[in-house]
Design a protein around this motif. Structure first.
Motif, PDB file in Angstrom:
ATOM      1  N   UNK A 169       0.646  -1.203  -0.104  1.00 25.48           N
ATOM      2  CA  UNK A 169      -0.040  -0.318   0.093  1.00 25.48           C
ATOM      3  C   UNK A 169       0.855   1.293   0.016  1.00 25.48           C
ATOM      4  N   UNK A 170       2.019   0.782   0.372  1.00 23.20           N
ATOM      5  CA  UNK A 170       2.431   2.636   1.286  1.00 23.20           C
ATOM      6  C   UNK A 170       3.300   2.689  -0.509  1.00 23.20           C
ATOM      7  N   UNK A 171       3.856   1.530  -0.714  1.00 23.31           N
ATOM      8  CA  UNK A 171       4.559   1.671  -2.512  1.00 23.31           C
ATOM      9  C   UNK A 171       3.351   2.000  -3.119  1.00 23.31           C
ATOM     10  N   UNK A 189      14.280  10.682  -0.292  1.00 22.95           N
ATOM     11  CA  UNK A 189      14.607  10.534   1.811  1.00 22.95           C
ATOM     12  C   UNK A 189      12.968   9.208   2.123  1.00 22.95           C
ATOM     13  N   UNK A 190      12.235   9.158   0.910  1.00 23.92           N
ATOM     14  CA  UNK A 190      10.977   8.530   1.001  1.00 23.92           C
ATOM     15  C   UNK A 190      10.955   6.891   0.871  1.00 23.92           C
ATOM     16  N   UNK A 191      10.697   7.572  -0.703  1.00 24.20           N
ATOM     17  CA  UNK A 191      10.668   6.269  -1.870  1.00 24.20           C
ATOM     18  C   UNK A 191      12.199   5.330  -1.832  1.00 24.20           C
ATOM     19  N   UNK A 192      13.254   5.717  -2.409  1.00 25.41           N
ATOM     20  CA  UNK A 192      14.282   5.043  -2.408  1.00 25.41           C
ATOM     21  C   UNK A 192      14.577   3.992  -1.289  1.00 25.41           C
ATOM     22  N   UNK A 193      14.526   4.992   0.101  1.00 23.13           N
ATOM     23  CA  UNK A 193      14.788   3.628   0.770  1.00 23.13           C
ATOM     24  C   UNK A 193      13.840   2.992   1.291  1.00 23.13           C
TER      25      UNK A 193
END
Length: 179
Positions: free
Chosen positions: A85-87, A144-148
């Motif tokens: 869901x987050x992705x 900061x958010x998607x790549x980690x």
């Protein structure tokens, strides 16, 4: 980035992937803050030319590669539930931002192309600065958010290097893009 895999944090695989994009959008912001004379200063003309070429040769391709390669792999590999869901939410947000940023670029591109040709133009400086600021926020969100999250999702798939490969492909620091 460390080469000793025992010391590698998954988020390090993707860190700082947007260095050149950030640098160029900071320069776009500087262009929007510049006093431009008539005739156009050679450094302003060169910067405008560089920014137009960078946008078409790197940014548009970067968006396409993310959407066609990285985003789909991250969605496919995410665990059902909260992670998926987050992705999906992040991918939807980033894709929407890509389209919005591309529309904003079209509004300023004609004037930047004129500057690149040395033609005096009345720039919409506010639109240029806004475009640069929004793109910088977009790149920072990815970093900061998607790549980690991507790195975490892909770490056990043998594909964790995909994101780094895609992002480094157009970096001016030449790093082999086959990992």
């Amino acid at each position: 980035m460390t080469t000793d895999s025992s010391n590698t944090n998954p988020t390090e695989d993707f860190s700082q992937c947007h260095v050149e994009i950030i640098k160029n959008f900071q320069q776009l912001k500087q262009l929007g803050e510049s006093d431009i004379s008539d005739p156009v200063q050679p450094d302003i003309q060169a910067l405008a030319d560089k920014l137009v070429r960078f946008y078409h040769d790197v940014v548009l391709i970067h968006h396409q590669e993310e959407e066609q390669e990285l985003f789909s792999v991250v969605i496919d590999c995410a665990s059902p539930g909260d992670e998926l869901d987050r992705a999906k939410a992040m991918v939807q947000r980033l894709t929407k931002e890509h389209r919005s940023l591309e529309k904003q670029w079209k509004k300023i591109e004609a004037d930047i192309k004129k500057l690149a040709k040395g033609k005096s133009v009345s720039l919409d400086k506010a639109a240029i600065i806004k475009m640069a600021d929004i793109y910088l926020l977009h790149a920072n969100y990815e970093e900061d958010e998607f790549l980690p999250l991507s790195s975490e999702i892909l770490k056990d798939t043998g594909m964790s290097s995909l994101g780094l490969t895609l992002h480094m492909r157009h970096d001016s620091i030449k790093v082999p893009t086959y990992i």
